[in-house]
Design an enzyme around this catalytic site. Structure first.
Site, short mmCIF file in Angstrom:
data_model
loop_
_atom_site.label_atom_id
_atom_site.label_comp_id
_atom_site.label_asym_id
_atom_site.label_seq_id
_atom_site.Cartn_x
_atom_site.Cartn_y
_atom_site.Cartn_z
CE LYS A 107 -4.05 -2.10 2.06
NZ LYS A 107 -3.66 -3.52 2.40
C1 LIG Z 1 -4.35 -4.61 1.77
C2 LIG Z 1 -3.62 -5.88 1.70
C3 LIG Z 1 -4.10 -7.12 0.88
C4 LIG Z 1 -5.16 -7.12 0.07
O1 LIG Z 1 -5.24 -6.10 -1.26
P1 LIG Z 1 -6.31 -5.68 -1.84
O2 LIG Z 1 -6.16 -4.47 -3.05
O3 LIG Z 1 -7.72 -5.22 -0.98
O4 LIG Z 1 -6.92 -6.77 -2.58
C5 LIG Z 1 -3.37 -8.20 0.98
N1 LIG Z 1 -2.08 -8.28 1.78
C6 LIG Z 1 -1.80 -7.16 2.61
C7 LIG Z 1 -1.02 -7.46 3.56
C8 LIG Z 1 -2.74 -6.01 2.50
O5 LIG Z 1 -2.28 -5.01 3.24
#
Ligand SMILES: *Cc1c(COP(=O)(O)O)cnc(C)c1O
Length: 434
Positions: A107
């Site tokens: 993210k």
């Molecule tokens: C947010 C997140 C996900 C999921 O990603 P999406 O884009 O919501 O499908 C998977 N793994 C981790 C560690 C995350 O922080």
């Protein structure tokens, strides 16, 4: 370029409006009205380009009409101050490590990009006062957004989190930063935090007093930049002569990450097929089987960032494929794993290869191993560093995983937060006094 709403009942929006508003008026998600195909020459020489150069080409296809080249290049280069290396786990399965950014999760890419794009728009408007970003978090989003916006001029971030409900490691990643980041510890649960944020966006007095923006993960400026690293993964495989039949497996929750990859394929990236790997929250898996999208309340798992019962970006995937179940099934297959299967995979991978998967990445690895053909090369997205889930990982592997220096540094900082009740009147009063 303009952006339309997946619900089809809102007017087209400019990039600036889509970024500042986040969600369309009809509660739909914004989609770029065109997806440009990149020229074959780009793919022919992609293995000679750096991650930043690749990302700039991809960013230009989406944002080049709206942001001058020089500014866009600076935004992309600043965002990608870290690499996303492709690391071999077996002969045919590679981990795309997306955890080398400031908060050790993927993210970071979207949050850093959005912060810089928003800053560009504020400056362009002549810096009409400060923009205030409100974000509710159950843990990971708050840290990525807070760190993505840290020190960015003209923007103040308020992170609302539920008291006692986030892990110590997560909490220190947004409470120790200071500067333009304020952590607000709400005496309630995550849903209370989200309600306070939503009420604030709808409150006339607050909106007259201050400029409010959301940094929600459905924001186009957070989700589209995630396409960058799919192209970078392809470039790295091509350098090894293994890019001919690339299969990409994405551990998925809200489906923003995989959706960015699907946009990449639409731009011409030669991905043979995608796998969306789920934990026990199997809404999408069921959709692939039945053609019916049937959201449910989420269940708690050890891969908790994927505990989503109504994935918000499903609307984007559905729209991208012309609402055709058959077309979706042609490009994407699914998988679903219980906690027992996830921990067995983590143990097995570690015993066989020495590689430590976090619980989310383990879902990705397992789905590849289950379906990879001999001619294919698999890439799974390792979405976070395993040390972010230290307690779970240590318990499963029976070890004591080392906490990376970057993470340890957060834990040394002094916690600063504002205590808040869950009443909107208190929150409103606090914001009005700022
Ligand atoms: C947010 C997140 C996900 C999921 O990603 P999406 O884009 O919501 O499908 C998977 N793994 C981790 C560690 C995350 O922080």
């Amino acid at each position: 370029m303009n952006y339309y709403s997946t619900n089809g009942k809102a007017p087209m929006a400019s990039l600036e409006k889509a970024v500042v508003k986040g969600l369309a008026e009809d509660k739909g998600l914004y989609m770029p009205e065109r997806v440009k195909t990149l020229p074959q020459s780009f793919f022919d020489t992609i293995d000679q380009l750096s991650f930043q150069e690749i990302a700039y080409t991809v960013a230009d296809a989406f944002f080049g009409e709206d942001v001058p080249a020089e500014d866009l290049r600076r935004i992309v280069y600043d965002t990608l101050s870290f690499d996303c290396p492709l690391v071999p786990v077996t002969d045919s399965i590679y981990s795309l490590e997306l955890f080398h950014g400031p908060t050790l999760a993927f993210k970071d890419v979207g949050a850093r990009f959005m912060a810089r794009l928003l800053q560009y728009f504020i400056k362009k408007e002549g810096g009409k006062g400060e923009v205030n970003v409100l974000v509710a978090t159950s843990g990971d989003t708050g840290s990525a957004v807070a760190n993505g916006f840290l020190g960015v001029d003209g923007i103040h971030v308020y992170v609302l989190y539920p008291k006692g409900k986030v892990s110590a490691i997560q909490e220190c990643q947004f409470t120790t930063l200071g500067q333009n980041i304020t952590a607000i510890e709400v005496d309630g649960v995550f849903d209370d935090c989200q309600r306070l944020v939503k009420s604030a966006f709808m409150d006339a007095d607050l909106n007259a007093h201050m400029q409010l923006t959301s940094a929600n993960s459905i924001n186009v400026a957070r989700f589209l930049p995630q396409a960058f690293y799919y192209f970078h993964a392809y470039a790295q495989l091509k350098r090894m002569g293994k890019a001919d039949e690339m299969v990409v497996c994405v551990p998925s929750g809200n489906f923003g990450n995989i959706c960015a990859g699907l946009f990449g394929k639409r731009m011409g990236l030669p991905v043979k097929r995608f796998i969306a790997s789920n934990n026990a929250n199997d809404i999408f898996y069921k959709y692939l089987q039945t053609g019916h999208y049937d959201p449910k309340p989420s269940v708690q798992t050890i891969a908790n960032a994927m505990d989503v019962g109504d994935p918000s970006n499903f609307a984007r995937v559905y729209d991208l494929y012309g609402k055709s179940h058959a077309a979706i099934c042609q490009d994407i297959s699914g998988a679903t794993y219980t906690d027992t299967e996830i921990s067995a995979t983590m143990k097995d991978v570690y015993a066989r290869t020495g590689y430590i998967c976090d619980p989310h990445g383990a879902c990705g690895f397992r789905a590849l191993e289950a379906s990879l053909q001999p001619s294919e090369t698999g890439v799974f997205l390792e979405t976070a560093h395993p040390a972010k889930f230290k307690q779970t990982v240590d318990q499963i592997l029976g070890g004591d995983i080392e906490i990376p220096a970057k993470l340890a540094a957060f834990m040394q900082g002094e916690k600063q937060s504002v205590a808040m009740s869950k009443s909107f009147e208190d929150f409103k009063h606090y914001l009005l006094s700022r």
